[in-house]
Design a protein around this motif. Structure first.
Motif, PDB file in Angstrom:
ATOM      1  N   GLN A   1      -3.811  -3.709  -2.252  1.00  0.00           N
ATOM      2  CA  GLN A   1      -3.979  -4.626  -3.381  1.00  0.00           C
ATOM      3  C   GLN A   1      -3.066  -4.232  -4.541  1.00  0.00           C
ATOM      4  N   VAL A   2      -2.886  -2.937  -4.787  1.00  0.00           N
ATOM      5  CA  VAL A   2      -1.973  -2.482  -5.846  1.00  0.00           C
ATOM      6  C   VAL A   2      -0.562  -2.980  -5.555  1.00  0.00           C
ATOM      7  N   LEU A   3      -0.147  -2.875  -4.302  1.00  0.00           N
ATOM      8  CA  LEU A   3       1.184  -3.351  -3.916  1.00  0.00           C
ATOM      9  C   LEU A   3       1.309  -4.859  -4.126  1.00  0.00           C
ATOM     10  N   LYS A   4       0.321  -5.612  -3.661  1.00  0.00           N
ATOM     11  CA  LYS A   4       0.380  -7.072  -3.766  1.00  0.00           C
ATOM     12  C   LYS A   4       0.358  -7.538  -5.222  1.00  0.00           C
ATOM     13  N   GLU A   5      -0.436  -6.887  -6.065  1.00  0.00           N
ATOM     14  CA  GLU A   5      -0.521  -7.266  -7.477  1.00  0.00           C
ATOM     15  C   GLU A   5       0.798  -7.061  -8.209  1.00  0.00           C
ATOM     16  N   ASN A   6       1.607  -6.127  -7.715  1.00  0.00           N
ATOM     17  CA  ASN A   6       2.876  -5.818  -8.367  1.00  0.00           C
ATOM     18  C   ASN A   6       4.073  -6.448  -7.660  1.00  0.00           C
ATOM     19  N   GLY A   7       3.826  -7.449  -6.840  1.00  0.00           N
ATOM     20  CA  GLY A   7       4.905  -8.237  -6.256  1.00  0.00           C
ATOM     21  C   GLY A   7       5.528  -7.691  -4.985  1.00  0.00           C
ATOM     22  N   ALA A   8       4.877  -6.765  -4.319  1.00  0.00           N
ATOM     23  CA  ALA A   8       5.419  -6.226  -3.071  1.00  0.00           C
ATOM     24  C   ALA A   8       4.931  -7.059  -1.888  1.00  0.00           C
ATOM     25  N   ASP A   9       5.768  -7.144  -0.879  1.00  0.00           N
ATOM     26  CA  ASP A   9       5.378  -7.792   0.379  1.00  0.00           C
ATOM     27  C   ASP A   9       5.145  -6.704   1.416  1.00  0.00           C
ATOM     28  N   ILE A  10       3.934  -6.629   1.951  1.00  0.00           N
ATOM     29  CA  ILE A  10       3.622  -5.622   2.960  1.00  0.00           C
ATOM     30  C   ILE A  10       4.125  -6.128   4.303  1.00  0.00           C
ATOM     31  N   ILE A  11       5.030  -5.379   4.904  1.00  0.00           N
ATOM     32  CA  ILE A  11       5.626  -5.754   6.188  1.00  0.00           C
ATOM     33  C   ILE A  11       4.740  -5.289   7.332  1.00  0.00           C
ATOM     34  N   HIS A  12       4.277  -4.042   7.229  1.00  0.00           N
ATOM     35  CA  HIS A  12       3.521  -3.456   8.334  1.00  0.00           C
ATOM     36  C   HIS A  12       2.637  -2.334   7.785  1.00  0.00           C
ATOM     37  N   ALA A  13       1.435  -2.240   8.307  1.00  0.00           N
ATOM     38  CA  ALA A  13       0.529  -1.146   7.958  1.00  0.00           C
ATOM     39  C   ALA A  13      -0.014  -0.571   9.255  1.00  0.00           C
ATOM     40  N   GLU A  14      -0.072   0.731   9.312  1.00  0.00           N
ATOM     41  CA  GLU A  14      -0.481   1.406  10.542  1.00  0.00           C
ATOM     42  C   GLU A  14      -1.423   2.551  10.198  1.00  0.00           C
ATOM     43  N   ASN A  15      -2.580   2.561  10.827  1.00  0.00           N
ATOM     44  CA  ASN A  15      -3.552   3.623  10.608  1.00  0.00           C
ATOM     45  C   ASN A  15      -3.386   4.641  11.721  1.00  0.00           C
ATOM     46  N   TRP A  16      -2.975   5.864  11.368  1.00  0.00           N
ATOM     47  CA  TRP A  16      -2.756   6.910  12.366  1.00  0.00           C
ATOM     48  C   TRP A  16      -4.023   7.696  12.651  1.00  0.00           C
ATOM     49  N   GLY A  17      -5.055   7.518  11.861  1.00  0.00           N
ATOM     50  CA  GLY A  17      -6.334   8.160  12.103  1.00  0.00           C
ATOM     51  C   GLY A  17      -6.414   9.585  11.578  1.00  0.00           C
ATOM     52  N   LEU A  18      -7.437  10.285  12.022  1.00  0.00           N
ATOM     53  CA  LEU A  18      -7.709  11.656  11.585  1.00  0.00           C
ATOM     54  C   LEU A  18      -6.826  12.614  12.375  1.00  0.00           C
ATOM     55  N   LYS A  19      -6.001  13.378  11.659  1.00  0.00           N
ATOM     56  CA  LYS A  19      -5.076  14.322  12.306  1.00  0.00           C
ATOM     57  C   LYS A  19      -5.176  15.683  11.626  1.00  0.00           C
TER      58      LYS A  19
END
Length: 126
Positions: free
Chosen positions: A30-48
């Motif tokens: 949401q911080v990214l979107k509010e400041n005009g960024a376009d999210i291309i891809h998000a990936e959750n790598w999990g607990l490491k």
């Protein structure tokens, strides 16, 4: 300002439950979107496991976000990371044209297909 491609990896503290992890990830998206960024891809790598202890913790939830935006978006995002005690580490990098092309191929799964193809050809040749 010029629009550039960025990649951010951040590590969340392992004491969070799954819903708190998702809530935190959503907050930074949401911080990214509010400041005009376009999210291309998000990936959750999990607990490491961490390479070394950070704040007396040896594991953490890793998350990767690729986005495009102007230069000031990084400052805003990193300020939000520093203010949130759930984030134990973060790293933001600017992606050049080769890294962008690599990211697209990786998302499509071409990297593993090429490796599997080479291995199958080597097995047939024997």
């Amino acid at each position: 300002m010029e629009v550039r491609n960025y990649e951010t990896v951040f590590i969340l503290t392992p004491v969070l439950n799954e819903s708190q992890v998702q809530e935190t990830i959503e907050k930074f998206s949401q911080v990214l979107k509010e400041n005009g960024a376009d999210i291309i891809h998000a990936e959750n790598w999990g607990l490491k496991k961490l390479a070394y202890p950070i704040q007396k913790k040896s594991t953490g939830y890793y998350h990767l976000v690729e986005f495009t935006g102007s230069g000031n978006i990084v400052d805003v995002l990193e300020l939000a990371f520093r203010r949130d005690e759930r984030i134990i580490r973060f790293l933001t990098t600017v992606l050049d044209k080769h890294a962008v092309a690599y990211g697209e191929r990786r998302r499509k799964g071409e990297m593993n297909q090429q490796k599997a193809k080479k291995e199958s050809e080597a097995a047939v040749a024997q």
